[in-house]
Scaffold this active site. Sequence first.
Site, short mmCIF file in Angstrom:
data_model
loop_
_atom_site.label_atom_id
_atom_site.label_comp_id
_atom_site.label_asym_id
_atom_site.label_seq_id
_atom_site.Cartn_x
_atom_site.Cartn_y
_atom_site.Cartn_z
N HIS A 100 0.83 -1.19 0.00
CA HIS A 100 0.00 0.00 0.00
C HIS A 100 0.87 1.26 0.00
O HIS A 100 2.04 1.21 0.38
CB HIS A 100 -0.93 -0.01 1.21
N GLU A 160 0.84 3.88 1.91
CA GLU A 160 1.33 4.25 3.24
C GLU A 160 2.52 3.38 3.63
O GLU A 160 3.50 3.88 4.21
CB GLU A 160 0.21 4.08 4.29
N CYS A 181 -6.01 1.21 5.55
CA CYS A 181 -6.55 -0.09 5.95
C CYS A 181 -6.01 -0.43 7.35
O CYS A 181 -5.19 0.31 7.90
CB CYS A 181 -6.15 -1.17 4.95
N CYS A 204 -2.09 -0.82 7.47
CA CYS A 204 -1.43 0.48 7.37
C CYS A 204 -1.68 1.32 8.62
O CYS A 204 -0.79 2.02 9.08
CB CYS A 204 -1.90 1.23 6.13
#
Length: 172
Positions: free
Chosen positions: A100, A102, A128, A131
């Site tokens: 992801h 992040e 999410c 993260c």
Amino acid sequence: MAARKRATTQGCPYTLDMTTIKDTRPSWDEYFMEIAHLVKKRATCLRRQVGAVIVKDKNILATGYNGAPSGVEHCLVTGCLREKMGIPSGERHEICRGLHAEQNAIIQAAKHGTSIQGATLYCTNQPCGICAKMIINAGIVNLVFDDGYPDQLAAEMIKESGLKVTQYAKKG
């Protein structure tokens, strides 16, 4: 009507209307969120393009976008494993070739020895659960996100952690 401030340089025949410039400059949140939206254009995920920018003291420390790890074929080439398996968005994150945005931003900061303790993370989407845990443990203190994401547990953990959260609302 307010008086207009004019900036001049000695010997320069031009004047600059500083009120117009000030009125059109983006806020810091708008500036960094627009950069996050630019960063997401590098994403290689077929389902969702996400960008993240980590900032401290109005300086960019790291950026990240979602996609496969360095040196690994992107989903643009291999196809989306999650799509093939019918996995809904927000579920079973471990079944994915990509990282992801992040995660990539935090990894980039670590890779280059940049502390992100006390920083702000700007992200085009709400993080999410995975993260969110990384953001909390990395010492990031502010989160500004644009669009939501279907992960109730992440939202609950973020709230419980004391992380200051702002859903970005573009002005104008």
